[in-house]
Scaffold this active site. Structure first.
Site: not given
Length: 1018
Positions: A454, A756, A760
């Site tokens: 990310d 997070d 996901d």
């Protein structure tokens, strides 16, 4: 061997089917010590039990829901029986007991809830308030705990040191040796009296006890390390209101009556009732196996512990905690199921099984050869019909030697070396801000070839501030709070009012007054940045919220990339506000507030100006958000979704989120280690590219692509594109999942993925190693992950990779060392028995050698800390052989040297050392034993590096290694010089000591020379 292991002892690093786990257990067959060998493996029967419990829960809940639906139709006009409050509950100051609360929530009992006057009635009976929460004083909390229990599930008791001693004694070969020792004692004392006849037997007993206590100490320390890590895994906090203030507490401190704030991605920490909230969808699959989410609202207010908030946010009144909930009972059973065994554990169980069978074969033949030599000698002497006690003792000694060969040959410590190394690494990684949830992730991370990271919070600091804003067509810089009033002066009042209404109502955050009486902003970093911006514009959060009524909330999620609310205005009518990805929200707008504060249609010029503004902000590495609103008149109903077009653009804001220090260096380390880093983000492509270049992720030949474009590609195109992709922007969770799946299946890469958010979870589950963020991550993401990055820092991920490689290589070093000792001990005793009719290494000596190579060897080699050179070699990947050609070369080279030198001593030792007289055989055997042990000591040093010549680098930094070597040498001196009567040794002269140590030391230059022989890497 490698193909046999792959076929029979191959399990996945995660989500292995039960058949694969069952298969290798069956293949292990008879093992020396099943208690110890299978200690760190999954308890499959307990797992079946937990699955049966899940099915029961599913059926219970299905019936409860059906019953509650039927009850709703007949509820009016029915007279319900009175509920009687138990005396002890009344005395504590409450009006309802735990069983009654449990039956209401678990049974979805609408009738009983009605009897108790709904959620407010339950709150009153629990002596709490749905607005101010519990009033906390030690006395009231203690009384509450006594009546309702604590929010913890029953765990198995920590095992004491003596349990590990008992388990170490369960070793079948040690039991046989103990029996041999007893017989030896009885026969010896009968023949020679006490104490002369007891020496051999007592020697074996003392050796067994030493092995048992050293093994138990090592295992006990390991169990304590795992216990500490388990405690860390369970540190989960939740937002509650107590004494009228929002605060974070541990979920284990929750009590019935607490008011909990739940948001998307949270796990429901206890059973409870919905108080207020919007768009709440609950996933109950963890409890019931049912994948269809359940809508929770005032009509269906029941929330069950262990379920997950899939969408929305709400306040919940806690009613039942701990073992009074179904989740508590399920977790108590699941915790006994244990973790899956790791691929290396299983592979080394296979190696131990193969070598164990070879060892058993050689042990039987050695015993047969020794017994045959005894018979031949007696035949020659003509005494084959008369057998004395000495003959029985000799036969017993031969049997003990054969059993001890099995002890030495079966590398029982191999699978346990994996857990020792993993426990050590996990403890150290905890200090480096990485919490390993699944053992296998440690070793898998060492093979990683690709990291999909990310951007926000991992590559950047996650400390966000609004630094630029485009309001009414004017671009303003907002670098400090002092400049915000100046910004207001150049913007129409109507635009500022609308902007403040949008910021303070369309938010997942809150501005609250904390215990110190100061303003505190709660929420995600993005929400916090916007709320700070709103406050700096002179806005008042509470006043703005009270002006209008919030009737609908559509929370932000990474699929829609937007959040929306509907407000009922004080003057009548409804207004919708939405915010999200700039280009997506701008596409829904057909009007804009101009510089005069008037709403005007969006023309080509305005659209071009706004798009250029978005690109300008993005190219400066700013996150861009667009805020818009829409008047909906009086026709809107909260049951309808919010409109998707017809909005008026209020403003575009640019939010700065600086790159973390050290990220560029960490990405460079990954590149040199052969690990490809890809950035996967929901942000604008220009923002993503700017950050990726700053981090060193996006290179000249690399490709940056947007999620929608990626989705359109065919399988053939993806096969060609994916190796080039370095940045994926505006990606959805499904795009991330697709990317990970292709990398793993099509390109055969070992993939680590960071995540997070709740969405996901599929990608984290799909990846070989799922890395969840400890600060920004939701509980759903953390539960799907294998490792939690506690500081959300990309550099920590690189540290995890380094530790993973260290674990893998340390275990390879230990296996190389142990297999060398196995091969030499086997061949020396077997060949000696065949050629000379007796074995040079006695049972006591072999037990000591076994301890050096097993427990002490594992301690020394499996706990080497990582060095920077680890990140300069290529990753092992998915198809690398564990026992590599390099290892076979080193094993065979060292074994050959040791066998030749000990063979030479066996045949020419007496002449070499000028040994004569009745003690010459004993002195020679002592010299062989001493030389053999020192060969292992110096081979242990050589094994520190499998390919490098310099094996002394950093040796003094590893205190465990130095301590193990020192203890081994000290004990060896004591055994040879002072324990001769028990260990069948004779004190050596200085020249003989020098010869023994020289023979051992000579193994090091031999090992260095062997390392120069080129072999293939696989």
């Amino acid at each position: 061997m490698e193909s046999y292991l792959k076929h029979n002892f191959d399990v996945k690093s995660k989500n292995s089917p039960d058949e694969a786990l069952e298969r290798w257990r069956k293949l292990c067959g008879v093992v020396k010590n099943p208690k110890r060998r299978f200690r760190f493996t999954a308890n499959l029967s307990k797992r079946c039990e937990a699955e049966a419990m899940r099915r029961t829960n599913q059926e219970k809940l299905r019936v409860a829901v059906l019953v509650s639906k039927a009850a709703l139709q007949f509820i009016h006009g029915i007279v319900f029986s009175e509920y009687t409050v138990p005396e002890e509950v009344k005395a504590a100051g409450f009006q309802i007991c735990a069983d009654e609360l449990g039956s209401i929530v678990e049974g979805h009992d609408v009738k009983k809830l009605k009897v108790h006057d709904g959620v407010e009635g339950i709150a009153e009976k629990l002596s709490t308030s749905t607005t101010h929460g519990l009033t906390t004083s030690d006395d009231s909390l203690n009384r509450r705990q006594e009546i309702y229990g604590i929010n913890k599930f029953t765990e198995s008791q920590a095992r004491s040191f003596w349990v590990f001693v008992w388990e170490a004694l369960q070793d079948m070969t040690l039991m046989i040796l103990a029996a041999c020792a007893v017989v030896s004692l009885l026969v010896g004392i009968t023949m020679e009296g006490w104490p002369n006849g007891a020496h051999d037997g007592l020697g074996i007993v003392a050796s067994i006890l030493l092995v048992v206590f050293v093994t138990a100490t090592s295992d006990y320390r390991q169990s304590l390390q795992f216990k500490d890590l388990d405690k860390e895994k369970k540190k989960i906090s939740i937002q509650v209101t107590r004494n009228g203030y929002r605060q974070k507490i541990s979920i284990y401190d929750l009590l019935p009556g607490d008011i909990v704030h739940l948001a998307i991605g949270d796990q429901v920490p206890a059973d409870g009732l919905f108080v207020s909230g919007f768009s709440v969808l609950i996933n109950e699959s963890s409890l019931t196996g049912e994948s269809e989410p359940v809508i929770v609202n005032a009509e269906n207010p029941f929330l069950l512990s262990g379920t997950k908030v899939q969408d929305g946010s709400c306040k919940m009144l806690v009613t039942t905690v701990g073992m009074n909930t179904q989740w508590g009972k399920l977790m108590a059973t699941l915790s006994e199921g244990g973790d899956d065994e790791t691929p290396l554990q299983v592979k080394l169980n296979g190696v131990a099984t193969i070598i164990g069978k070879i060892g058993l074969f050689f042990a039987v033949i050695t015993f047969a050869v020794l017994v045959q030599s005894l018979f031949t000698r007696k035949l020659r002497e003509g005494s084959h019909w008369t057998w004395s006690g000495d003959d029985a003792l000799e036969m017993l000694e031969y049997f003990a030697i054969a059993v001890t060969i099995v002890v030495v040959a079966v590398p029982e410590g191999l699978p346990l070396a994996v857990t020792l190394s993993l426990a050590f690494a996990m403890k150290k990684m905890m200090n480096d801000k990485a919490l390993v949830r699944h053992l296998a992730a440690c070793e898998t991370m060492g093979s990683a070839t690709s990291i999909c990271s990310d951007k926000t919070g991992t590559l950047t600091t996650n400390h966000m501030t609004v630094v630029k804003a485009c309001i009414s067509g004017n671009i303003k810089e907002v670098s400090s709070s002092q400049e915000a009033p100046i910004l207001c002066s150049g913007v129409p009042d109507t635009a500022v009012k609308m902007l403040l209404q949008s910021i303070f109502n369309n938010t997942g955050g809150e501005v609250v007054i904390n215990k110190d009486g100061k303003l505190e902003i709660l929420g995600t970093p993005t929400e916090t940045a916007l709320l700070e911006f709103g406050l700096s514009l002179g806005g008042d959060f509470q006043a703005e919220r009270q002006k209008s009524k919030l009737v609908k909330v559509e929370p932000f999620n990474s699929v829609k990339k937007r959040m929306g609310v509907a407000l009922e205005l004080p003057e009548g009518g409804f207004r919708a506000h939405c915010k999200g990805a700039s280009e997506l929200i701008l596409a829904t707008c057909d009007k804009v507030i101009d510089k005069n504060g008037e709403v005007v249609p969006l023309d080509e010029t305005s659209i071009r100006h706004l798009k250029d503004t978005i690109e300008q902000f993005a190219s400066e590495a700013l996150r861009t958000l667009c805020l818009a609103y829409m008047e909906m008149g009086n026709e809107y109903s909260e049951k309808n979704p919010l409109p998707v077009t017809g909005y008026t653009c209020i403003a575009i804001v640019g939010i700065k989120d600086p790159v973390r220090p050290g990220v560029k260096e960490s990405v460079a380390i990954c590149r040199s280690a052969g690990i490809t880093v890809r950035m996967v983000t929901g942000d604008n492509i220009n923002t993503a590219k700017a950050i990726a270049r700053e981090c060193g992720i996006l290179t000249d030949g690399g490709l940056a692509i947007e999620g929608p474009e990626f989705r359109e590609k065919s399988e053939e195109e993806l096969r060609y594109l994916i190796p080039k992709i370095q940045v994926m922007a505006r990606s959805s969770p499904l795009d991330k999942h697709t990317l990970v799946k292709h990398l793993r299946t099509t390109l055969d890469e070992v993939v680590a993925v960071t995540g997070d958010g709740t969405n996901d979870a599929p990608a984290l589950h799909e990846a070989d190693i799922g890395l969840a963020m400890g600060i920004a991550g939701t509980e759903v993401a953390k539960e799907s992950a294998d490792v939690i990055i506690l500081d959300d820092n990309f550099s920590t991920i690189v540290t995890v990779a380094k530790w993973g490689r260290s674990v893998y290589i340390n275990i390879q070093k230990f296996v190389q060392f142990q297999l060398t000792v196995n091969v030499v001990a086997l061949i020396v005793n077997f060949s000696s028995a065949c050629l000379t009719g007796d074995a040079p290494l006695t049972a006591v000596q072999l037990l000591w050698v076994n301890m050096i190579m097993d427990t002490l060897g594992a301690l020394a080699l499996a706990t080497e800390p990582p060095n920077d050179d680890l990140m300069k070699r290529s990753p092992v990947g998915r198809k690398g052989n564990f026992i590599s050609n390099v290892m076979w070369r080193n094993i065979l080279g060292q074994s050959l040297y040791q066998f030749i030198i000990i063979g030479y001593l066996r045949t020419q030792g007496k002449a070499l050392c000028h040994l004569e007289g009745p003690e010459s055989d004993l002195i020679l055997n002592t010299l062989i034993f001493n030389s053999f042990v020192f060969c292992q000591v110096f081979n242990e040093i050589s094994s520190r590096e499998m390919e490098k010549i310099n094996v002394f680098e950093g040796i003094l930094e590893n205190y465990v290694f130095v301590a193990v070597l020192t203890i081994t040498m000290l004990f060896q001196i004591i055994i040879v010089e002072f324990l001769g009567t028990f260990a069948n040794t004779f004190p050596l002269t200085l020249s003989q000591w020098f010869l023994s140590v020289s023979i051992g030391f000579l193994g090091m230059p031999i090992a260095a020379a062997v390392k120069m022989i080129p072999v293939g890497s696989s």
